[in-house]
Design an enzyme around this catalytic site. Sequence first.
Site, mmCIF file in Angstrom:
data_model
loop_
_atom_site.group_PDB
_atom_site.id
_atom_site.type_symbol
_atom_site.label_atom_id
_atom_site.label_comp_id
_atom_site.label_asym_id
_atom_site.label_seq_id
_atom_site.Cartn_x
_atom_site.Cartn_y
_atom_site.Cartn_z
ATOM 1 N N ASP B 175 0.967 -1.048 -0.026
ATOM 2 C CA ASP B 175 0.057 0.075 -0.076
ATOM 3 C C ASP B 175 0.797 1.291 -0.149
ATOM 4 O O ASP B 175 1.443 1.552 1.184
ATOM 5 C CB ASP B 175 -0.938 0.132 1.253
ATOM 6 N N LYS B 238 -6.723 3.377 -3.235
ATOM 7 C CA LYS B 238 -7.271 3.395 -1.842
ATOM 8 C C LYS B 238 -7.519 4.914 -1.235
ATOM 9 O O LYS B 238 -6.583 5.541 -1.760
ATOM 10 C CB LYS B 238 -6.400 2.500 -0.922
ATOM 11 N N LYS B 274 -10.352 0.153 -2.358
ATOM 12 C CA LYS B 274 -10.165 0.091 -1.026
ATOM 13 C C LYS B 274 -10.360 1.427 -0.127
ATOM 14 O O LYS B 274 -9.518 2.142 -0.127
ATOM 15 C CB LYS B 274 -8.700 -0.300 -0.663
#
Lengths: 783, 338
Positions: B175, B238, B274
């Site tokens: 991430d 995300k 996400k």
Amino acid sequence: MTVKEIFETMDYGPAPESAGEAMAWLDGTGRAFGSFIDGKLGAVGETFEAKNPATGEVLAQLTQATPDDVDAAIMAARRAFGAWSKRPGHERAKYLYALARLVQKHARLFAVLETLDNGKPIRESRDIDIPLVARHFYYHAGMAQLMGSELPDREALGVCGQIIPWNFPLLMLAWKVAPAIAMGNTVVLKPAEYTSLTALLFAQVCQEAGLPKGVLNIVTGDGRVGEAICTHEDVDKIAFTGSTEVGRIIRRATAGSGKALTLELGGKSPYIVFDDADLDSAVEGLVDAIWFNQGQVCCAGSRLLVQEGVADRFHAKLRARMEGLRVGNPLDKVIDVGALVDPVQLQTVTSLVDSAAGEGEVFRAPCDLPENGCFYPPTLITGLSQSSTLMQEEIFGPVLVSTTFRTPAEAVAMANNTRYGLAASVWSENVNLALDVAPKLVAGVVWVNGTNMFDAAAGFGGVRESGFGREGGWEGLQAYTRPRAKPVALKSVAPVAAPKDAKVDALDRTAKFFVGGKQTRPDGGYSQPVWSPRGALLGHVGIANRKDIRNAVEAAHAAKGWSGTTAHLRAQILYYIAENLSARAGEFAHRINRMTGKRNGAREVEAAVSRLFSYGAWADKFDGAAKPVPLRGVALAMNEPVGVIGAFCPDDQPLLGLVSLVAPAIAMGNRVVAVASEPYPLAATDFYQVLETSDVPGGVVNILTGAHAELAGTLAGHLDVDAVWSHSGADISALIEDASAGNIKRTWVNNAKGRDWYGTAGEGREFLSQATEVKTVWVPYGE
Amino acid sequence: MQTDTEPTAVQATGATGAAQLPQVTEARNPGMVLDMDWVRAVQANTSAIERRCKTLPGRRSVKKSHQAAWLLKAITCIDLTTLSGDDTAGRVRRLCAKAAHPVRPDILQTLGVEGITTGAVCVYHDMIEPAVEALDGTGIPVAAVSTGFPAGLSPFHLRLEEIRESVKAGAHEIDIVISRRHVLTGDWHALYDEMKAFRAACGEAHVKAILATGELGSLRNVARASLVCMMAGADFIKTSTGKESVNATLPVSLTMIRAIRDYHARTGYRVGYKPAGGISKAKDAITYLALMKDELGDRWLQPDLFRFGASSLLGDIERQLEHHVTGQYSASYRHPMG
């Protein structure tokens, strides 16, 4: 299905709202209703069925009110009127407040009952209809409270007959009843025969609120009941929401009766998507525009206009969105589209769409429709042109029609290419474009980057064949009040007859018409002499005919640039007219004195000069408003010109009467076709010389002379005239109101009542309101 | 190992960690050249987006068995996360145990479902090793936040090196955080180049681009940043690090998933989504799932294309599931902590 299976499919599953409480309430009433008259639910008479359109199940028996019932309801309202209208505003406010609170307390019962009776999704009745109902009563409780201080010059009309449609049964009741009773009127309401149940529950709420008997009466039944209300002598006002067809019938039925009238009718509202719009949001907006309430919404964005360059992409996104729409049991909380209101409506929509088979490309949302019940799939028809029937006719179902445009100007032209003018949506991220287009759209409501936004503080209503009058806001109170000033007797003056011994001036003077800025001769070639009471021939005036009216209206339309001028410029020109009139005051006074045989000329000229000054002053001061709607954004109430106004001038004050009508009209940006005082026409024909020297663009003011009774039908029937006013001494009010039904134009007639043109009744806000349409432009914002 | 290559036939239960990675079931987004015409044409009308989001919970709800199934689905999409300065190997092992057994066995048994695990465990670099060890054999992948998380302001070459180290340490998912300044100054080329470099550094590990939407100033910026990151090859986009003052919201989510939809429509590649931070209630999770279902379709309801970045959400879901099973409202102490 097992949890494991659902885990794989991830379906929504049913989420039904219980109908139990609503059914229990119906059981408690015996499932049979009479009308609500004088505070009591009356006996059940000849009945018809209230059905659930989603299932066909009979919910209750409703009474077809008889003419006697209607009469009793109106008499009860009349009896209640005196005391109710005389109560202090605060007293009425308390009742309205109680009604608002009670609607909230019974919110879920109302919502479920509405959905059962109407077929609309429970989400809509629960989250939109019923909260708005409460909001309207709260808002108008405030209006009752403030009436005394803020509207000291206005008073209640009396008994209001209100006829409401089936698409928003309780919400339309609230829109009608709340302002009416807030202002001190009493009401006889007829709900639609398909959907009367929530109105009858509301009757019970009125009892709980202790509303004095007779203030609100509810009579159920079909169109015959509505007709009985509309034609009843003791009704002061009719408010109708429904189809344009029925609106036209009501206009004719009430013509000349002296009843005030407001009409909220059909629409084919454009939904304009420019290529710089947030297309995904515009697609989602369409869900709320045309699939809200199954498309059975008078202001539904039913006519999609997309800029050509993005049309394919937009339509693809729209089709993809439609695939996700869920149609079914309206009581299911996960349903987007419920049932149409009745098999008759389903048949109407079906046959309208089928009749246009072959035109355009039809896409139906691939959703599972329940086998029974009045369900119609969300439908998109692309590739249509303006000339397609489906682009023009109101479908009143979940059917969206679409075409493309190239430029903003073309979008506006296509949007306005309709007989209707209720609402419009504009989608663009360019504030310059959106705010330029919004005022150009012929509609009572414009939503920028949104759709179907409503609030009690914001006016709602249409132009053209979408009707007239506003509901909501301060402007909505115009529909339920009138000026407190006592009308005076109408002075009807006959033209001076030809004398036995004519005194003829040496030099012949020929008064002409004034059309398009030019002096024109009568089309028919006929003239008539104007005599002074002392037998002098003062001159000849033309006798206007149909074609002169046609020419004058055309000239007025050609002068449309006037509506786009600045208020400051219009003010300057009004002052200039006053200046030039003042310079010739003596001549005008003399002319008036000679025509009338009286000595009031100088006073009348002075009053006319003052009046011109008044409207010069008003031109840039009749402000719109920014409404405090519950939204991050503004709802702008913009005072727009009505368009082309035909005006029949009063007989007795030939100059002041003319100026009193023309000046407010042009101050607000209208163009006028004025028909001069019939007995004393020469003041008007002299006046065009003043106009000629005052920089008034040609066509802004057009002046005809002739017999009012001959011309009224033509002018009021002209389909390209937007409003007709009559303060004539001739008995033409009925004629005008009847003829106006053709294009549902606004009318303002004197109903054989006069007014003091010298006094406060002769100028001011009443005239300015008549000269303007309030357009509400909703501009949500946020980055 | 998941071997079925049919994109729609994702094995939902008892899946291995790899099955939850998009590159296994989907052709991995290779990215594309930076298309500035497309980026500049992107619009996001905040007010309309907010209205859509505000009405969504009223339009979509699931009841009874459907609710239970949806909540189980939500669990499989959770990146169970700990990102604290006081994380220790022991703490991470506890979390991993919870990830492998997120719901009390008796509840699962009653529901007739087995093999439910969270989507991944998400940790800082130094916690990758203990996490990988703890999850060995569970099939649950380890995700690591990287590139100078949360601010992303460490030297660029160190940020790349951090990714490589984390991949070497066994993280399946990285991430990354983008440089917010590139968005705020409209330097889309710089954002594109940065994202491309991150993606390259990830190698076979799949990369989630954290936009830190709470710091981007506008939804239009969110939409453009989403698009640029996808063009540069992001496997997931995300919302947040969880450390910004505003984290995942529905309007931001709608904006990002509409960008995903457009990207799919034009390129054919599915990018995952996400939302992270601030989603702590079971009801919120259902609303997010409904948003995904309605805007992107059922395909995006699987853990290879949808994850929640959350730490406390699981607890609320467990209580709701017990309520579903017993009919009685539950207490948090009745469910084993992570």
